[in-house]
Design a protein around this motif. Sequence first.
Motif, PDB file in Angstrom:
ATOM      1  N   SER A  87     -16.229  33.537 -20.416  1.00 43.63           N
ATOM      2  CA  SER A  87     -14.837  33.394 -20.018  1.00 43.63           C
ATOM      3  C   SER A  87     -14.621  34.253 -18.787  1.00 43.63           C
ATOM      4  O   SER A  87     -14.904  35.451 -18.808  1.00 43.63           O
ATOM      5  N   PHE A  88     -14.145  33.602 -17.720  1.00 41.83           N
ATOM      6  CA  PHE A  88     -13.995  34.277 -16.433  1.00 41.83           C
ATOM      7  C   PHE A  88     -12.514  34.415 -16.082  1.00 41.83           C
ATOM      8  O   PHE A  88     -11.716  33.520 -16.378  1.00 41.83           O
ATOM      9  N   GLY A  89     -12.171  35.505 -15.449  1.00 40.11           N
ATOM     10  CA  GLY A  89     -10.842  35.667 -14.869  1.00 40.11           C
ATOM     11  C   GLY A  89     -10.980  35.768 -13.367  1.00 40.11           C
ATOM     12  O   GLY A  89     -12.014  36.210 -12.853  1.00 40.11           O
ATOM     13  N   ILE A  90      -9.922  35.320 -12.664  1.00 40.86           N
ATOM     14  CA  ILE A  90      -9.913  35.409 -11.203  1.00 40.86           C
ATOM     15  C   ILE A  90      -8.737  36.286 -10.794  1.00 40.86           C
ATOM     16  O   ILE A  90      -7.599  36.037 -11.198  1.00 40.86           O
ATOM     17  N   GLY A  91      -9.023  37.304  -9.999  1.00 50.59           N
ATOM     18  CA  GLY A  91      -7.970  38.206  -9.549  1.00 50.59           C
ATOM     19  C   GLY A  91      -7.449  37.811  -8.178  1.00 50.59           C
ATOM     20  O   GLY A  91      -8.165  37.202  -7.375  1.00 50.59           O
TER      21      GLY A  91
END
Length: 281
Positions: A79-83
């Motif tokens: 699971s990836f988050g993008i800032g």
Amino acid sequence: MSFRLANVHGRAALVDGDHYHDIAATSTAPERTIGPDPMDAIAHCAALHELAGRLGDLEPTGALADVTLGPPVPRPRNSFGIGLNYRAHAEESGRDLPPNPVVFAKYPSCIAGPTAEVELRSNAADYEAELVVVIGTAGRDIAAADAWDHVAGVTCGQDISDRKVQFAAEPPHFGLGKSRDGYGPIGPVLVSPDALADRDALAITCDVNGERRQDGNTSDLIFDVPALIEYISGILTLAPGDLIFTGTPEGVGAAQGKFLTPGDVITTTIDGVGTMTNTCR
Ligand code: ZN
């Protein structure tokens, strides 16, 4: 045929209006049997499209009003988050626009359902409404032009962020700050991209106790969905069920000194996808 996939008590279900169809109980022909696990369903998108086209001929399993939905993707492998992926949000955060996607791990253990409570563990917990992309077909080095073909669907997400944890170290540890238990609610359903009028321009809002805090559109993403898939898959293989939290528009609490407090109700809506409601305690 487009589909809306839900997690009903841990079992994959297709939504049809106000009702749902348990997939494992419905897809009986051996050549198209899908197991009850939502993770298995996500890996069989073609069968979901096919089954969705026949729902009108089938008896629904039950009414959505009678069940509590779980996360449509309960156990993503990654699971990836993008800032900082919206210009105005980067500005309110006092950061320069990133030349490449800012990617962090939103650890899969934080994933929760669309009505799950958010347990506040500090006085600096914050909301972040986000479009969440769910991979359906594995791939590495996926070209942007082919990226949507690898997407099972999209759903609403909250990248709940404990700013105290996030900025407790330098450089900040985004992963931990955004991965407290339950800090990744998603849902209410996974919507296949062909159900959307324009998959690259989705209105997204976040209300807290009925007050509009965020009002954005995914057409303003600095790195759009195809660009994110191309970038991440250029580094590692994306697999069915992998999540990408694509970033949040401006209006986060940290920029206004408005952090979440017990009893707050967070309402996250994406046009054509649905609405998710999470209460803080
Ligand atoms: Zn975020």
